[in-house]
Write a protein that holds these residues in place. Structure first.
Motif, PDB file in Angstrom:
ATOM      1  N   GLN A  81       0.852  -1.177   0.000  1.00 17.54           N
ATOM      2  CA  GLN A  81       0.000   0.000   0.000  1.00 17.54           C
ATOM      3  C   GLN A  81       0.889   1.227   0.000  1.00 17.54           C
ATOM      4  N   MET A  82       0.728   2.057  -1.008  1.00 18.43           N
ATOM      5  CA  MET A  82       1.575   3.236  -1.166  1.00 18.43           C
ATOM      6  C   MET A  82       0.716   4.490  -1.062  1.00 18.43           C
ATOM      7  N   ASN A  83       0.967   5.288  -0.049  1.00 20.36           N
ATOM      8  CA  ASN A  83       0.234   6.533   0.164  1.00 20.36           C
ATOM      9  C   ASN A  83       1.179   7.725   0.050  1.00 20.36           C
ATOM     10  N   SER A  84       0.600   8.896  -0.090  1.00 22.81           N
ATOM     11  CA  SER A  84       1.386  10.139  -0.178  1.00 22.81           C
ATOM     12  C   SER A  84       2.506   9.999  -1.199  1.00 22.81           C
ATOM     13  N   LEU A  85       2.164   9.505  -2.357  1.00 22.99           N
ATOM     14  CA  LEU A  85       3.176   9.231  -3.379  1.00 22.99           C
ATOM     15  C   LEU A  85       3.836  10.510  -3.869  1.00 22.99           C
ATOM     16  N   LYS A  86       5.114  10.380  -4.190  1.00 25.40           N
ATOM     17  CA  LYS A  86       5.928  11.501  -4.657  1.00 25.40           C
ATOM     18  C   LYS A  86       6.483  11.168  -6.038  1.00 25.40           C
ATOM     19  N   PRO A  87       6.832  12.178  -6.817  1.00 28.53           N
ATOM     20  CA  PRO A  87       7.427  11.903  -8.135  1.00 28.53           C
ATOM     21  C   PRO A  87       8.649  10.993  -8.042  1.00 28.53           C
ATOM     22  N   GLU A  88       9.399  11.100  -6.982  1.00 27.93           N
ATOM     23  CA  GLU A  88      10.596  10.265  -6.841  1.00 27.93           C
ATOM     24  C   GLU A  88      10.276   8.799  -6.545  1.00 27.93           C
ATOM     25  N   ASP A  89       9.003   8.474  -6.335  1.00 27.41           N
ATOM     26  CA  ASP A  89       8.602   7.073  -6.201  1.00 27.41           C
ATOM     27  C   ASP A  89       8.394   6.406  -7.561  1.00 27.41           C
ATOM     28  N   THR A  90       8.471   7.184  -8.614  1.00 27.35           N
ATOM     29  CA  THR A  90       8.312   6.635  -9.961  1.00 27.35           C
ATOM     30  C   THR A  90       9.387   5.596 -10.243  1.00 27.35           C
ATOM     31  N   ALA A  91       8.954   4.404 -10.628  1.00 25.76           N
ATOM     32  CA  ALA A  91       9.880   3.298 -10.870  1.00 25.76           C
ATOM     33  C   ALA A  91       9.086   2.079 -11.335  1.00 25.76           C
TER      34      ALA A  91
END
Length: 113
Positions: A81-91
């Motif tokens: 579960q991924m919350n508060s996603l940021k551009p740097e989580d792109t992968a």
């Protein structure tokens, strides 16, 4: 041979949420430590989170407090579960069986407005 299938990736805006799922074959799934890794373009693959068969968890510092790993042994499934996603989580996110050499095909997560 272990067969692993991930799902749940996609495009999400910053601050949004996604849930990744990973189904693994095998009769000893409940005993196996499972991990989620990610690899951004031009970077090395890194461990995001792991969970033991008994449910103990470990997280990379960059995702602590935002991501939660869990598992359902009855369904041979592990979740991220991924919350508060940021551009740097792109992968591309990969599921790993046993923190060894069994990998899924990966699922793309893109965080962008």
């Amino acid at each position: 041979q272990v067969h692993i299938v991930e799902s749940g990736g996609g495009l999400v805006q910053p601050g949004g949420s996604l849930r990744l799922s990973c189904v693994a074959s095998g009769s000893i799934f409940r005993l196996v430590t499972m991990g989620w890794y990610r690899q951004a373009a031009g970077k090395q693959r890194e461990l995001v989170a792991s969970i033991t068969g008994s449910g103990s968890t470990n997280y990379a510092d960059s995702v602590k407090g935002r991501f939660t790993i869990s598992r359902d042994n009855a369904k041979n499934t592990v979740y991220l579960q991924m919350n508060s996603l940021k551009p740097e989580d792109t992968a591309v996110y990969y599921c790993n069986y046993g923190l060894g050499n069994y990998w899924g095909q990966g699922t793309q997560v893109t965080v962008s407005s």
